[in-house]
Design an enzyme around this catalytic site. Structure first.
Site, PDB file in Angstrom:
ATOM      1  N   GLY A   1     153.350  71.235 100.255  1.00 26.03           N
ATOM      2  CA  GLY A   1     152.259  72.000 100.875  1.00 26.03           C
ATOM      3  C   GLY A   1     151.111  72.252  99.933  1.00 26.03           C
ATOM      4  O   GLY A   1     151.184  71.962  98.738  1.00 26.03           O
TER       5      GLY A   1
ATOM      6  N   ASP B   1     153.434  62.238 100.019  1.00 27.26           N
ATOM      7  CA  ASP B   1     152.472  63.315 100.306  1.00 27.26           C
ATOM      8  C   ASP B   1     151.055  62.918  99.905  1.00 27.26           C
ATOM      9  O   ASP B   1     150.103  63.631 100.231  1.00 27.26           O
ATOM     10  CB  ASP B   1     152.885  64.618  99.605  1.00 27.26           C
ATOM     11  CG  ASP B   1     153.078  64.444  98.112  1.00 27.26           C
ATOM     12  OD1 ASP B   1     153.919  63.618  97.712  1.00 27.26           O
ATOM     13  OD2 ASP B   1     152.378  65.107  97.338  1.00 27.26           O
TER      14      ASP B   1
HETATM   15  P1  AMP Z   1     149.625  66.824  93.462  1.00 30.87           P
HETATM   16  O1  AMP Z   1     150.219  66.398  92.170  1.00 30.87           O
HETATM   17  O2  AMP Z   1     148.226  67.376  93.338  1.00 30.87           O
HETATM   18  O3  AMP Z   1     149.759  65.815  94.555  1.00 30.87           O
HETATM   19  O4  AMP Z   1     150.495  68.102  93.909  1.00 30.87           O
HETATM   20  C1  AMP Z   1     151.854  68.057  94.249  1.00 30.87           C
HETATM   21  C2  AMP Z   1     152.260  69.423  94.742  1.00 30.87           C
HETATM   22  O5  AMP Z   1     152.179  70.411  93.702  1.00 30.87           O
HETATM   23  C3  AMP Z   1     151.422  69.959  95.887  1.00 30.87           C
HETATM   24  O6  AMP Z   1     152.252  70.715  96.731  1.00 30.87           O
HETATM   25  C4  AMP Z   1     150.434  70.840  95.173  1.00 30.87           C
HETATM   26  O7  AMP Z   1     149.888  71.826  96.018  1.00 30.87           O
HETATM   27  C5  AMP Z   1     151.300  71.449  94.083  1.00 30.87           C
HETATM   28  N1  AMP Z   1     150.499  71.882  92.946  1.00 30.87           N
HETATM   29  C6  AMP Z   1     149.895  71.091  92.042  1.00 30.87           C
HETATM   30  N2  AMP Z   1     149.246  71.833  91.126  1.00 30.87           N
HETATM   31  C7  AMP Z   1     149.417  73.123  91.459  1.00 30.87           C
HETATM   32  C8  AMP Z   1     148.986  74.366  90.907  1.00 30.87           C
HETATM   33  N3  AMP Z   1     148.227  74.424  89.803  1.00 30.87           N
HETATM   34  N4  AMP Z   1     149.372  75.496  91.539  1.00 30.87           N
HETATM   35  C9  AMP Z   1     150.133  75.452  92.639  1.00 30.87           C
HETATM   36  N5  AMP Z   1     150.567  74.323  93.212  1.00 30.87           N
HETATM   37  C10 AMP Z   1     150.224  73.165  92.631  1.00 30.87           C
HETATM   38 MG    MG Z   2     149.093  65.486  96.351  1.00 32.31          MG
END
Ligand code: AMP
Ligand code: MG
Length: 487
Positions: free
Chosen positions: A84, A246
């Site tokens: 999410g 995702d």
């Molecule tokens: P991503 O690597 O951007 O595709 O993120 C993978 C998951 O980790 C997603 O659910 C993001 O919302 C969560 N996520 C990544 N960075 C953060 C952060 N700094 N704080 C909270 N959730 C994060």
């Molecule tokens: Mg992502």
């Protein structure tokens, strides 16, 4: 400024949940994409302070109703039932000037109910990287999310070291991912699943609604869109780096520019991401991975298909297999363009295979090779030929390849074909070391290199002196060997 609608918000919870942004200390506008804002139907653009307040989340834009979106996903092959938006908020949808519905999302705007351990924030580096690379992809005509704004927060976010924080505003055809379908499916929430599928059809593939089995037609359409997308990526050496389910968009756009990078010296096994130790997402693995992701998508749709049981599985399997045909056809078209051959040429694939092997064995830079080849096709002088041969460690072998290529009736003076060749071969890509240089300068408070680089990568076919300077491959000491998610 933007007039938001909230169609996605009408889908059942927890596909999305209301959530407010957490204000930042002192938002300052770094970049605002005025042409994109106009495309989104923005009327008056307010002053910078207001833009900074809106695009940091410190003030809610009139008509915006921020929501965090739920999704699941396979990360490096492992299923996580709840990911999410942990640091992102959908402000709403706008219907753009072409009548197309598009999401506007803040990224780095604070914690949400999906945050798990994270701080909900984003460092400045990944924000600048996404801005540069997504706008370059858009300039190349490759389906992608867009960059509307970037704002510094005046706060520090702690990663390995404290870094300046920032908020990015992303525009997407939608934020519906394979993982969104997995989220509904794993909860066995068939009402949410069906509502989501109907929404995706209406929004992205309205023709599927009239098919005998609309959900099978949805699957087929997404397979085709993803196959074309990955072929486009590979034609310019793009390595996404984190092709988790995702990060796989149902609309078929490139989404989530974390550790992405462009290949320099051609090497099919190239992977840059520091977290991709097993090279799962290496350059040449991308079509197979996309297909694997689409198989996960197909699994979620099984309960909705007309045919149930083995018959449904067989139909879905057929749909996934069609990836190969679409991918090969798109790739053949792109190969012909890149080599300056006629679209119907039968030689394109074999010649490309030959050139790829030249690039690999002769340690040639992919972008520089195709740029030099384009120049040579425009006017086959000795000088331009030597410029091309200077790029390889094996000039003799390349000379033999050049003869075969010329025999295949290259663009030459055919304007249309030459234009296609130029469009397939950018003068400049956002090279990893140049992106890093822009980020490093910004960390020292100097945004000039970022603006300069943004200017040239969004005109990727312009042959200016500045573009040529920034287009040059990294010398050894400048090489970026690893990239990071930076989350
Ligand atoms: P991503 O690597 O951007 O595709 O993120 C993978 C998951 O980790 C997603 O659910 C993001 O919302 C969560 N996520 C990544 N960075 C953060 C952060 N700094 N704080 C909270 N959730 C994060
Ligand atoms: Mg992502």
């Amino acid at each position: 400024m933007l007039s938001f609608e909230h169609r996605y918000a009408t889908l059942p919870e927890p596909l999305s949940v209301e959530c407010a942004a957490t204000p930042v200390a002192t938002p300052e506008l770094i970049a605002f994409n005025a042409p994109l804002a106009a495309e989104l139907g923005a009327d008056e653009i307010p002053d910078e302070a207001t833009l900074a307040a809106w695009f940091s989340g410190n003030q809610t834009m009139p008509s915006a109703k921020p929501r965090a979106l739920g999704y699941a996903g396979h990360q490096f092959g492992n299923f996580v039932p709840q990911l999410g938006d942990g640091r992102a908020l959908l402000l709403g949808e706008v219907v753009d000037q072409h009548g197309k519905r598009r999401d506007v999302q803040l990224k780095g705007s604070g914690r949400t109910p999906f945050s798990r351990g994270g701080d909900g924030r984003s460092p400045l580096g990944p924000v600048l990287r996404e801005y540069l690379v997504s706008e370059f992809m858009a300039a190349m005509g490759i389906p992608t999310t867009r960059a509307l704004a970037a704002v510094t927060s005046g706060e520090r976010v702690v990663r390995q070291l404290p870094e300046p924080g920032a908020v990015f505003t992303r525009v997407a055809s939608s934020h519906i991912r394979v993982g969104t379908f997995q989220f509904a499916a794993v909860r066995r929430d068939e009402a949410a699943l069906k509502a989501l599928a109907d929404h995706a059809i209406e929004r992205h593939y309205p023709e599927a609604a009239n098919a005998q089995d609309p959900y099978l037609a949805l699957l087929e359409a997404v397979v085709a869109r993803q196959a074309e997308l990955v072929a486009r990526w590979m034609s310019i050496g793009f390595i996404h780096g984190v092709m988790n389910t995702d990060n796989c968009s149902i609309a078929g756009e490139t989404i989530d520019y974390g550790p992405c990078a462009f290949m320099e010296q051609f090497d099919p096994q190239k992977a840059y991401s520091s977290v991709d130790q097993g090279k799962r997402y290496a350059f040449a693995s991308q079509p197979g991975i996309a297909q694997w992701n689409l198989a996960r998508f197909a699994e979620t749709l099984l309960p909705l298909l007309n045919e149930q049981g083995d018959a449904g599985v067989a139909q879905a399997t057929d749909a996934i297999r069609r990836f190969d045909g679409v991918f090969s056809a798109e790739q053949r078209r792109l190969h012909a363009d890149k080599l300056g051959l006629a679209a119907e040429s039968n030689d394109a694939d074999a010649l490309m295979e030959g050139l790829e092997s030249q690039m690999h064995q002769g340690r040639m830079d992919m972008t520089a090779t195709f740029d030099a080849l384009t120049h040579y096709a425009a006017s086959p002088s000795d000088e331009r030929r030597d410029a091309l041969l200077a790029l390889t460690t094996q000039p003799q072998a390349l000379t033999a390849w050049l003869e075969a290529w010329q025999a295949a009736q290259v663009a030459g003076q055919d304007d249309e074909r030459f234009a296609a060749m130029r469009r397939g071969n950018p003068v400049i890509i956002p090279r990893n070391h140049r992106v890093q240089e822009a980020i490093d300068a910004a960390y020292d408070g100097d945004f000039a290199p970022f603006y300069t680089l943004l200017g040239v990568v969004t005109q990727p076919f312009d042959d200016s002196t500045e573009a040529r300077r920034l287009a040059a491959p990294a010398i050894d000491s400048e090489q970026v060997l690893r990239t990071f998610c930076g989350t």
